[in-house]
Design a protein around this motif. Sequence first.
Motif, short mmCIF file in Angstrom:
data_model
loop_
_atom_site.label_atom_id
_atom_site.label_comp_id
_atom_site.label_asym_id
_atom_site.label_seq_id
_atom_site.Cartn_x
_atom_site.Cartn_y
_atom_site.Cartn_z
N ALA A 1 54.69 109.56 -29.56
CA ALA A 1 55.24 110.05 -28.31
C ALA A 1 55.75 111.57 -28.47
CB ALA A 1 56.74 109.13 -28.30
N PHE A 2 56.14 111.83 -29.95
CA PHE A 2 56.66 113.23 -30.12
C PHE A 2 55.42 114.23 -30.24
CE2 PHE A 2 57.31 116.75 -33.16
CZ PHE A 2 58.59 117.37 -32.64
N ARG B 1 52.78 113.85 -28.15
CA ARG B 1 52.56 113.98 -26.67
C ARG B 1 53.69 115.13 -26.24
NH1 ARG B 1 53.95 112.39 -21.41
NH2 ARG B 1 52.37 111.75 -20.19
N TRP B 2 54.82 114.88 -26.20
CA TRP B 2 56.01 115.75 -25.95
C TRP B 2 55.69 117.20 -26.33
CZ3 TRP B 2 59.30 118.76 -28.59
CH2 TRP B 2 60.37 119.37 -27.77
N LYS C 1 54.83 120.13 -23.82
CA LYS C 1 55.83 121.31 -23.97
C LYS C 1 55.23 122.50 -23.99
CE LYS C 1 60.23 122.59 -24.15
NZ LYS C 1 61.10 122.81 -23.29
N GLU D 1 47.87 115.30 -18.21
CA GLU D 1 48.40 114.42 -18.98
C GLU D 1 47.63 113.44 -19.51
OE1 GLU D 1 51.97 113.01 -16.80
OE2 GLU D 1 52.90 114.92 -17.05
#
Length: 118
Positions: free
Chosen positions: A43-44, A46-47, A51, A67
């Motif tokens: 998840a990090f 992907r973020w 970003k 995405e």
Amino acid sequence: MTLSPRTQAGCLVTLLALVCLSAGFILGIAAHQAWKKKTEDPAFMRWAALKHLEKLKLSPEQRPAIEAKVDAAVKELTDFRQSALKQIWGILDRTSDSLREDLTPEQQKAWETLRPKP
């Protein structure tokens, strides 16, 4: 023998500096471990990727496709990491077993406690 107030103050300042350096070192190690653990989280990943891609000023039409590609890349990286870890532990286990053959029974008992474990 007594120390002058100036020498006492110098010693206290030196002691304070050493304590601060030690505390900073320990907190730095703890922060690095937390950051390292966090960056392994999909998840990090992907973020962080999304970003970074925000700098491109994507249009709302482009965002879903981008995405989806980022999600696929994160999944592929996660799968690659898991397979790499399996291969690494396979090598370590094979090497450990081959080392064990050359040891005496006393050394084998000690090796069981020293041997790398996943």
